[in-house]
Each structure stands twice: as structure tokens, then as C-alpha cells.
Scaffold this motif. Structure first.
Motif, PDB file in Angstrom:
ATOM      1  N   LEU A  95      -6.807  35.068  22.296  1.00  0.00           N
ATOM      2  CA  LEU A  95      -6.855  35.350  20.804  1.00  0.00           C
ATOM      3  C   LEU A  95      -8.093  35.751  20.402  1.00  0.00           C
ATOM      4  O   LEU A  95      -8.420  36.317  19.432  1.00  0.00           O
ATOM      5  N   TYR A  96      -9.045  34.844  20.943  1.00  0.00           N
ATOM      6  CA  TYR A  96     -10.532  34.945  20.657  1.00  0.00           C
ATOM      7  C   TYR A  96     -11.007  36.294  20.924  1.00  0.00           C
ATOM      8  O   TYR A  96     -11.816  36.819  20.274  1.00  0.00           O
ATOM      9  N   LEU A  97     -10.651  36.875  22.080  1.00  0.00           N
ATOM     10  CA  LEU A  97     -11.192  38.147  22.564  1.00  0.00           C
ATOM     11  C   LEU A  97     -10.608  39.378  21.669  1.00  0.00           C
ATOM     12  O   LEU A  97     -11.062  40.209  21.261  1.00  0.00           O
ATOM     13  N   ALA A  98      -9.291  39.112  21.536  1.00  0.00           N
ATOM     14  CA  ALA A  98      -8.540  40.189  20.513  1.00  0.00           C
ATOM     15  C   ALA A  98      -9.276  40.104  19.119  1.00  0.00           C
ATOM     16  O   ALA A  98      -9.411  41.273  18.553  1.00  0.00           O
ATOM     17  N   ARG A  99      -9.585  39.011  18.723  1.00  0.00           N
ATOM     18  CA  ARG A  99     -10.102  38.905  17.418  1.00  0.00           C
ATOM     19  C   ARG A  99     -11.735  39.565  17.503  1.00  0.00           C
ATOM     20  O   ARG A  99     -11.974  40.512  16.426  1.00  0.00           O
ATOM     21  N   GLU A 100     -12.224  39.302  18.487  1.00  0.00           N
ATOM     22  CA  GLU A 100     -13.567  40.010  18.538  1.00  0.00           C
ATOM     23  C   GLU A 100     -13.601  41.399  18.623  1.00  0.00           C
ATOM     24  O   GLU A 100     -14.213  42.170  18.280  1.00  0.00           O
ATOM     25  N   LEU A 101     -12.772  41.924  19.566  1.00  0.00           N
ATOM     26  CA  LEU A 101     -12.292  43.383  19.581  1.00  0.00           C
ATOM     27  C   LEU A 101     -11.909  43.960  18.421  1.00  0.00           C
ATOM     28  O   LEU A 101     -12.493  45.130  18.029  1.00  0.00           O
ATOM     29  N   CYS A 102     -11.220  43.467  17.394  1.00  0.00           N
ATOM     30  CA  CYS A 102     -10.931  44.129  16.297  1.00  0.00           C
ATOM     31  C   CYS A 102     -12.092  44.020  15.385  1.00  0.00           C
ATOM     32  O   CYS A 102     -12.570  45.170  14.780  1.00  0.00           O
ATOM     33  N   GLU A 103     -12.910  43.012  15.467  1.00  0.00           N
ATOM     34  CA  GLU A 103     -14.054  42.982  14.335  1.00  0.00           C
ATOM     35  C   GLU A 103     -14.970  44.135  14.974  1.00  0.00           C
ATOM     36  O   GLU A 103     -15.885  44.670  14.142  1.00  0.00           O
ATOM     37  N   ASN A 124     -14.699  46.850  15.978  1.00  0.00           N
ATOM     38  CA  ASN A 124     -13.997  48.104  15.494  1.00  0.00           C
ATOM     39  C   ASN A 124     -13.571  48.141  13.950  1.00  0.00           C
ATOM     40  O   ASN A 124     -12.779  49.151  13.498  1.00  0.00           O
ATOM     41  N   GLN A 125     -14.145  47.434  13.277  1.00  0.00           N
ATOM     42  CA  GLN A 125     -14.148  47.282  11.927  1.00  0.00           C
ATOM     43  C   GLN A 125     -12.801  46.676  11.364  1.00  0.00           C
ATOM     44  O   GLN A 125     -12.332  47.415  10.360  1.00  0.00           O
ATOM     45  N   ALA A 126     -12.033  46.212  12.367  1.00  0.00           N
ATOM     46  CA  ALA A 126     -10.512  45.633  11.734  1.00  0.00           C
ATOM     47  C   ALA A 126     -10.660  43.926  11.851  1.00  0.00           C
ATOM     48  O   ALA A 126     -11.611  43.591  12.122  1.00  0.00           O
ATOM     49  N   ARG A 127      -9.749  43.540  11.286  1.00  0.00           N
ATOM     50  CA  ARG A 127      -9.391  42.053  11.233  1.00  0.00           C
ATOM     51  C   ARG A 127      -8.198  41.660  11.634  1.00  0.00           C
ATOM     52  O   ARG A 127      -7.203  42.305  11.761  1.00  0.00           O
ATOM     53  N   LEU A 128      -8.012  40.602  12.675  1.00  0.00           N
ATOM     54  CA  LEU A 128      -7.232  40.140  13.259  1.00  0.00           C
ATOM     55  C   LEU A 128      -6.658  38.514  12.373  1.00  0.00           C
ATOM     56  O   LEU A 128      -7.623  38.008  12.391  1.00  0.00           O
ATOM     57  N   SER A 129      -5.619  38.455  11.932  1.00  0.00           N
ATOM     58  CA  SER A 129      -5.086  37.051  11.335  1.00  0.00           C
ATOM     59  C   SER A 129      -3.953  36.650  11.588  1.00  0.00           C
ATOM     60  O   SER A 129      -3.153  37.535  12.295  1.00  0.00           O
ATOM     61  N   TYR A 130      -3.564  35.406  11.611  1.00  0.00           N
ATOM     62  CA  TYR A 130      -2.162  34.923  11.788  1.00  0.00           C
ATOM     63  C   TYR A 130      -1.375  34.745  10.442  1.00  0.00           C
ATOM     64  O   TYR A 130      -2.211  34.389   9.240  1.00  0.00           O
ATOM     65  N   GLN A 131      -0.261  35.389  10.317  1.00  0.00           N
ATOM     66  CA  GLN A 131       0.408  35.386   9.147  1.00  0.00           C
ATOM     67  C   GLN A 131       1.564  34.239   9.263  1.00  0.00           C
ATOM     68  O   GLN A 131       2.217  34.276  10.159  1.00  0.00           O
ATOM     69  N   GLN A 132       1.350  33.130   8.726  1.00  0.00           N
ATOM     70  CA  GLN A 132       2.696  32.126   8.626  1.00  0.00           C
ATOM     71  C   GLN A 132       4.103  32.671   8.281  1.00  0.00           C
ATOM     72  O   GLN A 132       3.884  33.443   7.132  1.00  0.00           O
ATOM     73  N   ARG A 133       4.799  32.453   9.093  1.00  0.00           N
ATOM     74  CA  ARG A 133       6.201  32.801   8.543  1.00  0.00           C
ATOM     75  C   ARG A 133       7.271  31.510   8.780  1.00  0.00           C
ATOM     76  O   ARG A 133       6.670  30.664   9.509  1.00  0.00           O
ATOM     77  N   PRO A 134       8.289  31.713   8.305  1.00  0.00           N
ATOM     78  CA  PRO A 134       9.506  30.412   8.392  1.00  0.00           C
ATOM     79  C   PRO A 134       9.849  30.337   9.942  1.00  0.00           C
ATOM     80  O   PRO A 134       9.952  29.276  10.236  1.00  0.00           O
ATOM     81  N   VAL A 135       9.879  31.638  10.512  1.00  0.00           N
ATOM     82  CA  VAL A 135      10.366  31.525  12.051  1.00  0.00           C
ATOM     83  C   VAL A 135       9.285  32.352  12.813  1.00  0.00           C
ATOM     84  O   VAL A 135       9.150  33.481  12.343  1.00  0.00           O
ATOM     85  N   GLY A 136       8.941  32.114  13.762  1.00  0.00           N
ATOM     86  CA  GLY A 136       8.028  32.818  14.923  1.00  0.00           C
ATOM     87  C   GLY A 136       6.927  32.903  14.430  1.00  0.00           C
ATOM     88  O   GLY A 136       6.123  32.208  13.491  1.00  0.00           O
TER      89      GLY A 136
END
Length: 83
Positions: free
Chosen positions: A48-56, A58-70
Motif C-alpha cells: 500500500l505504501y508503494l501504491a500510494r507513492e506511485l499514485c502521488e 502521477n498526481q493521483a491520490r490513494l485513500s481507504y474508504q470506510q465501508r460497513p463490509v469489506g
């Protein structure tokens, strides 16, 4: 795994990658993007660290979205980037 997408109010296109598994434990959400943080035996804690760095890079953002399931991770792409 389910993929869904859309456009945020600020004009950023987004892509959600979600599943219906156990999700991310509440006590670890703040740490999941930290390098070398892992809850998996034998994991490196770099995915997840590398995925976030690659997004950044490329001027994108990676975030975790809280959901009731999954678990759900969102990539929000840059606005106005010409391809």
C-alpha cells in the motif's frame, strides 16, 4: 473484487476497488499506508505504501474508504491532465 468509478464534485475522476472480506481493522487504518507496516505473517508492508507513492507521482491520490463490509480503496485522478 468489485470495481466502480465516477467523478467527484471537484471534477476528479475516481476508481474504487472493493471486496466483501473482513475489511481493515479499525485500530490499523491510520497505519496502513506507512512503509513496513503489516499485519500479515511474512509480509513486507510495502504494497500500500508503494501504491500510494506511485499514485502521488502521477498526481493521483490513494485513500481507504470506510465501508460497513469489506475493504475499499479509492484512486482519485488528477483534474485536467491531458493524455
Amino acid at each position: 473484487v468489485r470495481l466502480s468509478g465516477g467523478v467527484e464534485r471537484n471534477g476528479r475522476a475516481w476508481l474504487d476497488v472493493s471486496d466483501n472480506g473482513p475489511g481493515v481493522p479499525a485500530g490499523t487504518v491510520d497505519n496502513i499506508f506507512e512503509p513496513f507496516f503489516t499485519t500479515a505473517h511474512g509480509g513486507t508492508g510495502l504494497g500500500l505504501y508503494l501504491a500510494r507513492e506511485l499514485c502521488e507521482l502521477n498526481q493521483a491520490r490513494l485513500s481507504y474508504q470506510q465501508r460497513p463490509v469489506g475493504a475499499c480503496f479509492r484512486v482519485s485522478f488528477a483534474v485536467g491532465i491531458a493524455v
